[in-house]
Design a protein around this motif. Structure first.
Motif, PDB file in Angstrom:
ATOM      1  N   SER A 158       0.936  -1.350  -0.038  1.00  0.00           N
ATOM      2  CA  SER A 158       0.241  -0.098  -0.065  1.00  0.00           C
ATOM      3  C   SER A 158       0.440   1.323   0.134  1.00  0.00           C
ATOM      4  O   SER A 158       1.828   0.966   0.635  1.00  0.00           O
ATOM      5  CB  SER A 158      -1.136  -0.041   1.242  1.00  0.00           C
ATOM      6  N   ASN A 159       0.478   2.079  -0.601  1.00  0.00           N
ATOM      7  CA  ASN A 159       1.056   3.178  -0.794  1.00  0.00           C
ATOM      8  C   ASN A 159       0.363   4.592  -0.435  1.00  0.00           C
ATOM      9  O   ASN A 159      -0.493   4.696  -1.508  1.00  0.00           O
ATOM     10  CB  ASN A 159       1.864   3.783  -2.270  1.00  0.00           C
ATOM     11  N   VAL A 160       0.524   5.585   1.033  1.00  0.00           N
ATOM     12  CA  VAL A 160      -0.461   6.101   1.189  1.00  0.00           C
ATOM     13  C   VAL A 160       0.618   7.581   1.098  1.00  0.00           C
ATOM     14  O   VAL A 160       1.650   7.590   1.362  1.00  0.00           O
ATOM     15  CB  VAL A 160      -0.977   5.529   2.347  1.00  0.00           C
ATOM     16  N   TYR A 161      -0.786   8.868   0.933  1.00  0.00           N
ATOM     17  CA  TYR A 161      -0.087   9.715   1.283  1.00  0.00           C
ATOM     18  C   TYR A 161      -0.491  10.167   3.017  1.00  0.00           C
ATOM     19  O   TYR A 161      -1.271  10.273   3.138  1.00  0.00           O
ATOM     20  CB  TYR A 161      -0.136  11.349   0.777  1.00  0.00           C
ATOM     21  N   PRO A 183       4.637  13.877   2.279  1.00  0.00           N
ATOM     22  CA  PRO A 183       5.810  12.781   2.591  1.00  0.00           C
ATOM     23  C   PRO A 183       4.766  11.229   2.239  1.00  0.00           C
ATOM     24  O   PRO A 183       3.835  11.111   2.428  1.00  0.00           O
ATOM     25  CB  PRO A 183       5.996  12.798   3.859  1.00  0.00           C
ATOM     26  N   GLN A 184       4.899  10.398   1.633  1.00  0.00           N
ATOM     27  CA  GLN A 184       5.263   8.904   1.401  1.00  0.00           C
ATOM     28  C   GLN A 184       4.607   7.825   2.359  1.00  0.00           C
ATOM     29  O   GLN A 184       5.871   7.539   2.784  1.00  0.00           O
ATOM     30  CB  GLN A 184       5.119   8.173  -0.458  1.00  0.00           C
ATOM     31  N   GLU A 185       3.583   7.233   2.828  1.00  0.00           N
ATOM     32  CA  GLU A 185       4.779   5.916   3.203  1.00  0.00           C
ATOM     33  C   GLU A 185       4.172   4.129   2.517  1.00  0.00           C
ATOM     34  O   GLU A 185       2.956   3.721   2.098  1.00  0.00           O
ATOM     35  CB  GLU A 185       3.671   6.104   4.305  1.00  0.00           C
ATOM     36  N   ASP A 186       5.759   3.665   2.297  1.00  0.00           N
ATOM     37  CA  ASP A 186       4.746   2.377   1.385  1.00  0.00           C
ATOM     38  C   ASP A 186       5.121   1.303   2.561  1.00  0.00           C
ATOM     39  O   ASP A 186       5.818   1.203   3.495  1.00  0.00           O
ATOM     40  CB  ASP A 186       6.581   1.642   0.612  1.00  0.00           C
ATOM     41  N   VAL A 187       3.576   0.631   2.508  1.00  0.00           N
ATOM     42  CA  VAL A 187       3.724  -0.194   3.319  1.00  0.00           C
ATOM     43  C   VAL A 187       3.640  -1.470   2.854  1.00  0.00           C
ATOM     44  O   VAL A 187       2.528  -2.239   2.313  1.00  0.00           O
ATOM     45  CB  VAL A 187       2.567   0.300   4.768  1.00  0.00           C
ATOM     46  N   PHE A 247       4.457  -6.312   9.628  1.00  0.00           N
ATOM     47  CA  PHE A 247       3.527  -5.499   8.659  1.00  0.00           C
ATOM     48  C   PHE A 247       4.886  -4.139   8.869  1.00  0.00           C
ATOM     49  O   PHE A 247       5.970  -4.325   9.533  1.00  0.00           O
ATOM     50  CB  PHE A 247       3.120  -4.314   9.708  1.00  0.00           C
ATOM     51  N   HIS A 248       5.393  -3.638   7.465  1.00  0.00           N
ATOM     52  CA  HIS A 248       6.879  -3.028   7.271  1.00  0.00           C
ATOM     53  C   HIS A 248       6.562  -1.738   6.418  1.00  0.00           C
ATOM     54  O   HIS A 248       6.087  -1.712   5.581  1.00  0.00           O
ATOM     55  CB  HIS A 248       7.843  -3.794   6.619  1.00  0.00           C
ATOM     56  N   TYR A 249       7.293  -1.078   6.880  1.00  0.00           N
ATOM     57  CA  TYR A 249       6.994   0.851   6.743  1.00  0.00           C
ATOM     58  C   TYR A 249       8.428   0.583   5.769  1.00  0.00           C
ATOM     59  O   TYR A 249       9.498   0.889   6.235  1.00  0.00           O
ATOM     60  CB  TYR A 249       6.947   1.413   7.669  1.00  0.00           C
ATOM     61  N   PHE A 250       8.087   2.573   4.871  1.00  0.00           N
ATOM     62  CA  PHE A 250       8.761   2.603   4.085  1.00  0.00           C
ATOM     63  C   PHE A 250       8.750   4.223   3.670  1.00  0.00           C
ATOM     64  O   PHE A 250       7.502   4.279   3.636  1.00  0.00           O
ATOM     65  CB  PHE A 250       8.850   1.818   2.983  1.00  0.00           C
ATOM     66  N   GLY A 251       9.129   4.882   4.403  1.00  0.00           N
ATOM     67  CA  GLY A 251       9.394   6.157   3.933  1.00  0.00           C
ATOM     68  C   GLY A 251       9.709   6.829   2.788  1.00  0.00           C
ATOM     69  O   GLY A 251      10.635   6.318   2.145  1.00  0.00           O
ATOM     70  N   ASN A 252       9.130   7.139   2.020  1.00  0.00           N
ATOM     71  CA  ASN A 252       9.091   7.200   0.591  1.00  0.00           C
ATOM     72  C   ASN A 252       9.170   8.757  -0.512  1.00  0.00           C
ATOM     73  O   ASN A 252       7.775   9.354   0.500  1.00  0.00           O
ATOM     74  CB  ASN A 252       8.030   6.066  -0.740  1.00  0.00           C
ATOM     75  N   GLN A 298      10.460  12.275   7.532  1.00  0.00           N
ATOM     76  CA  GLN A 298       8.226  13.773   7.720  1.00  0.00           C
ATOM     77  C   GLN A 298       7.742  12.384   7.574  1.00  0.00           C
ATOM     78  O   GLN A 298       8.117  11.375   6.250  1.00  0.00           O
ATOM     79  CB  GLN A 298       9.385  14.142   6.471  1.00  0.00           C
ATOM     80  N   GLY A 299       6.689  12.346   7.894  1.00  0.00           N
ATOM     81  CA  GLY A 299       5.856  11.679   7.476  1.00  0.00           C
ATOM     82  C   GLY A 299       5.310  10.668   8.740  1.00  0.00           C
ATOM     83  O   GLY A 299       4.062  10.337   9.581  1.00  0.00           O
ATOM     84  N   PHE A 300       6.534   9.412   8.493  1.00  0.00           N
ATOM     85  CA  PHE A 300       6.420   8.579   9.702  1.00  0.00           C
ATOM     86  C   PHE A 300       7.996   8.366  10.111  1.00  0.00           C
ATOM     87  O   PHE A 300       8.648   7.688   9.249  1.00  0.00           O
ATOM     88  CB  PHE A 300       6.250   7.080   9.414  1.00  0.00           C
ATOM     89  N   PRO A 301       8.360   8.362  11.587  1.00  0.00           N
ATOM     90  CA  PRO A 301       9.803   8.747  11.402  1.00  0.00           C
ATOM     91  C   PRO A 301      10.570   7.057  12.313  1.00  0.00           C
ATOM     92  O   PRO A 301       8.903   6.010  12.626  1.00  0.00           O
ATOM     93  CB  PRO A 301      10.163   9.166  13.434  1.00  0.00           C
TER      94      PRO A 301
END
Length: 955
Positions: free
Chosen positions: A377-380, A420-424, A456-461, A552-555
């Motif tokens: 999932s890619n969210v703003y 910032p985008q969050e790739d999950v 559940f793995h986060y990436f800041g994009n 930014q977005g999700f430290p």
């Protein structure tokens, strides 16, 4: 000639006849199945000549003494009573369904098979996902259930970090983790994710239903009643049992395409589209494909069935089009803090198998089911604007912007911004294996083991850690591994069940045990995702400005957040269903459990159903329940960005077991406890029409929620709080509230077929209310109003009470003639109210009352008030979302025997929720909602009209 005075002679003749009768009788064996060939357990077989009876076993087999030409009468609930002659030593009987409305034989809520939903002492919905999902644009399990089941609650999120990437749901306005999910009657693992900021159900962790491919699902049974005594923790609101398909040699393909066409709020229609991220006029374009096929295994009814789904869904972008306040009183200023408001993009795929293999030469069966699901999932996140937050951008030493063209944008008024985008990335794996059979004395037994894993793995994009100052000509880092978390659950069960036909009208006794192991882990991100790199710049006043640290977005998760926590649980239960008479059923259960981390609990349940007439049943239940605090709630820790008083700040969610929690006065978590009661009836007033009405009352103590935000500058807390990045406030999980949920569920179901015509009508309604009975403020925080509100503010209370609308009504009608059908889904979402943070205080407020010292102008959600647009007064900052009706229409045509085509429009009148502003105070309240966008996250959604086309193939 013999006479009555010759008793010895008559006695000899009697013995001779009797002996001939006995000699002529033999043990007859056979098997009872339904119209689909599935075995029928618990059917009653009566010899009409000798009056002897027997019951069929789990596999449908039976034995009874009978002579040739005797008549056997076979009865089973929901199936037509059948009388057959004994023509041989083997009698196999297939029973037809009694009536159309009794087709739905339920498995949940009872350990005796063969009970229909109208005969159950508690309310159960049975949803055929395939037939419902074929007539809507909704591409996933949860959104389909949200439309079909009024007591089912689901909100699509935006701007809520991980909540945008995962979909969880609940029943009857309760939490995600207060509904237990089973697959084929076995406990399903929860997601590793726990909801946080900007979301409904914050502080809850639930089951990701969309990780279960709907192509593999035969039906979903929803038990709308407390069932902790039967199934254990989490079953306070009810139980969802997902039954997998058993089809063989049948290929089913369901593929479709859909997209939104919102002429009103698509950001392309804004007065100035350069202020927003934009997509296409037809956005949220979605392609989905579902496949199912099964193979027979062996010659005794064994099978293996495979179902899989693939989905790709595009983003949506929504904004208020008119920003001219002088010409339109309903206009809103440019949404600079949410320039990319809408649904995120999703790509997911998964497969699930279901199998049963009878073991040759025995009365036992091996079974297994499980699968794998992947989701990206890619969210703003929220927007960063250079004019207000230059320290969140890469800059030169003098504060001049380093413009990154691939990420940053410029609006027509010269503002530079980025989102910032969050790739999950979510991985979900499960496997269940077991063996079941019947002992010589007719005890059914079932031994199983189920393991489930969720990561559940986060990436800041397309974002920055501004404190990592790059050297000239060096590439600026824009993607970060933020770390994540996972959850493992292993459950072993051993169950025994036997039906005794000699007690009154029969009694079914069950007992068993369960051992569960759970493990929860948080793993850190790369150091650049959370580190403070030391960069700074000199502003125009000559002051040193430190650059913002963390992605930014999700430290990213820090080393201090890392944890591996485990626990075990042992439970035993006993359950009995007693048919006191042909009309009266009593069902009781008791359960005892012991958790390694918080101790012992016990729960009870009593349910009953009485048939007043052949077509009218009354039913009711009373039970106690519990939910153990999850490992996620006990151990979760991270640093996040939040909006407080319109400002981005760092908020630390501190694990409940920490010293910081004790210093703040937060006690250790304990279990939630509930008392449930329900009463209702099932009525068949005319042929083909079924009416059920059920009222409920659910009282819960010690509900686990997120506390308010405590200032990190408090002298007692400051020495213990890490300041990399600089933390402004801290938050905890706590047993904060006691609540009472009351309501009534109404279902009317009508089905009729005549010649080449068919008519289906379904009306379902949920009317409910959520009341907060008590705020469990810890003693150290209960000495003044400010501390009480810090612990759990009026704003947070409003969000809890808005977990579900006051009413939700669903009406479905479909008419078919030959190969053609047309239908509609009407869904009414009732009113609900949320609140903002508040920027103004009540005039003349008492020092320690609402708006008192330390509260006014804080924007912290303490009795939130805002100033009206004309500046004349302050009003409560309430966001009222009035009831709205959405209308879906569809038509289908059978192209040939195996292929059908369905086209339709969901929300054909392009209805949207009310805008997330306070009436009369647009300027002060705009953007102060939980989502920060034009709409709040409510059940009806905000994307507008949606077209779809589906192709259905059955080979």
């Amino acid at each position: 000639m013999a006479t009555l005075k010759q008793p010895k002679l008559w006695f000899s003749i009697f013995l001779l006849v009797l002996s001939q009768q006995v000699i002529s009788q033999q043990i007859i064996s056979g098997k009872i199945t339904d119209a689909k060939g599935q075995p029928v357990e618990g059917a009653t077989i009566s010899n009409k000549t000798t009056k002897t009876t027997a019951n069929s076993l789990k596999d449908g087999s039976f034995k009874i003494a009978a002579s040739l030409k005797d008549l056997l009468e076979i009865k089973s609930v929901g199936l037509k009573t059948t009388v057959v002659p004994v023509n041989s030593s083997a009698v196999n009987v297939s029973l037809e369904l009694a009536t159309a409305e009794l087709q739905e034989v339920i498995m949940v809520g009872t350990r005796r098979t063969g009970r229909t939903k109208t005969e159950s002492p508690v309310p159960v919905d049975v949803i055929n996902i395939n037939s419902v999902g074929e007539t809507t644009a909704k591409p996933d399990l949860e959104s389909i259930l949200n439309m079909s089941v009024p007591s089912f609650n689901y909100n699509k999120q935006s701007g809520a970090d991980g909540s945008d990437a995962i979909d969880m749901a609940s029943l009857r306005g309760l939490g995600f983790d207060q509904t237990l999910v089973l697959i084929n009657g076995k406990r399903r693992h929860q997601s590793a994710f726990i909801t946080e900021f900007g979301t409904r159900g914050r502080g809850n962790s639930g089951t990701d239903l969309n990780a279960i491919p709907e192509a593999a699902i035969d039906r979903v049974e929803i038990l709308r009643d407390g069932a902790s005594a039967q199934y254990g923790s989490d079953a306070i609101a009810g139980v969802m049992n997902i039954i997998l398909k058993k089809d063989v040699k049948k290929l089913t393909i369901n593929t479709g395409y859909s997209g939104y066409y919102d002429q009103k709020y698509n950001s392309l229609n804004s007065v100035d589209p350069t202020q927003y991220y934009t997509g296409a006029p037809f956005d949220g374009q979605t392609f989905n494909l579902g496949l199912n096929y099964g193979l027979p295994v062996g010659k005794k009814g064994g099978f293996i069935n495979f179902g899989g789904n693939f989905l790709t869904q595009g983003k949506t972008f929504r904004a208020v089009p008119d920003t001219n306040w002088t010409t339109n009183q309903n206009a809103l200023s440019t949404d600079t803090w949410r320039r990319a408001f809408g649904d995120g993009g999703v790509t997911s795929g998964g497969v699930l198998f279901n199998s049963e293999i009878p073991i040759k030469g025995t009365n036992t069966t091996f079974y297994a089911f499980g699968g794998y699901n992947y989701k990206h999932s890619n969210v703003y996140a929220w927007t960063r604007n250079f004019s207000s937050k230059p320290f969140k951008f890469p800059t030169y030493q003098d504060g001049t912007l380093m413009f990154v063209s691939s990420i940053m944008r410029q609006s027509s008024d010269g503002e530079t911004y980025y989102n910032p985008q969050e790739d999950v990335y979510i991985k979900d794996i499960s496997l269940a294996m077991g063996i079941r059979g019947t002992t010589k004395n007719d005890w059914d037994w079932d031994l199983s083991n189920v393991v489930g894993y969720n990561d559940f793995h986060y990436f800041g994009n397309k974002t920055f850690n501004a404190s990592l100052q790059p050297v000239y000509e060096q590439t600026i880092k824009t993607r970060f591994d933020d770390g994540g978390f996972n959850f493992l659950q292993n459950t072993t069960n051993l169950d025994f069940t036997k039906h005794f036909g000699t007690a009154s009208q029969g009694v079914t006794v069950s007992f068993g045990g369960e051992f569960r192991y759970e493990r929860y882990q948080i793993y850190k991100g790369e150091s650049d995702s959370y580190a403070y790199g030391g960069a700074y710049y000199i502003d125009n006043n000559g002051d040193t400005v430190n650059k913002a640290s963390g992605s930014q977005g999700f430290p990213g998760f820090q080393p201090i957040d890392e944890v591996t926590a485990t626990r075990t649980n042992v439970g035993v239960y006993a359950d009995a269903a007693y048919d006191v008479t042909k009309n009266w059923l009593v069902d009781g259960a008791v359960r005892f459990e012991n958790y390694s981390d918080f101790g012992f609990v016990n729960t009870y349940k009593l349910a009953t159903r009485y048939k007043l007439t052949d077509n009218f049943n009354v039913r009711g239940s009373v039970s106690t329940g519990f939910r153990a605090p999850s490992l996620q709630q006990i151990n979760f820790s991270n640093t996040n960005t939040n909006i407080v008083a319109g400002q981005l700040q760092y908020v630390k969610l501190v694990p409940n077991y920490s010293n910081i929690a004790r210093i703040a006065g937060i006690p250790k978590l304990t279990d939630e406890q509930s008392v449930n009661a329900s009463a209702g009836f099932a009525w068949k007033p005319v042929r083909n029409l079924t009416v059920t009405v059920d009222g409920y009352w659910i009282q819960i103590k010690n509900r686990v929620v997120l506390s308010g935000q405590f200032s990190a500058s408090l002298p007692s807390l400051a020495p213990y709080i890490p300041q990399n990045p600089p933390i402004s406030s801290v938050q905890f999980f706590a047993n904060a509230v006691n609540t009472t949920n009351t309501g009534v569920d109404i279902v009317l179901d009508y089905t009729k077929k005549w010649k080449t015509h068919s008519l289906k009508i379904l009306f379902a309604a949920n009317l409910q209310n959520i009341n907060i009975d008590k705020i469990n403020v810890p003693a150290p925080l209960n000495d003044n109003y400010f501390d009480q509100q810090t612990f759990y503010s009026t704003r947070e209370q409003a969000f809890l009470k808005a977990s579900a609308p006051k009413s939700k009504l669903a009406f479905t009608a479909e008419y078919g003639i030959k190969k053609f059908s047309i239908g509609t889904h009407l869904t009414y979402y009732g009113q609900l109210t949320t609140q903002g943070f508040g920027y103004s205080s009540l005039p003349n407020a008492a020092p320690n009352g609402p708006g008192g010292a330390g509260i006014s102008d804080q924007g912290l959600g303490y009795d939130p008030y805002v100033t009206t647009d004309d500046g004349s007064k302050v009003v409560p900052e309430n966001f009222i979302f009035h009831g709205k009706l959405t209308t879906d229409v569809y038509t289908s045509y059978q192209l040939c025997k195996a292929v059908s085509w369905v086209i339709g429009v969901d929300n054909i009148f392009n209805v949207h929720p009310d805008l997330a502003v306070t009436a009369g105070a647009h300027m002060a309240s705009w953007g102060d909602s939980e989502s920060g966008g034009p709409f709040e996250s409510v059940q009806m959604g905000y994307n507008g009209m949606r077209f779809f086309s589906r192709l259905l193939i059955h080979l």
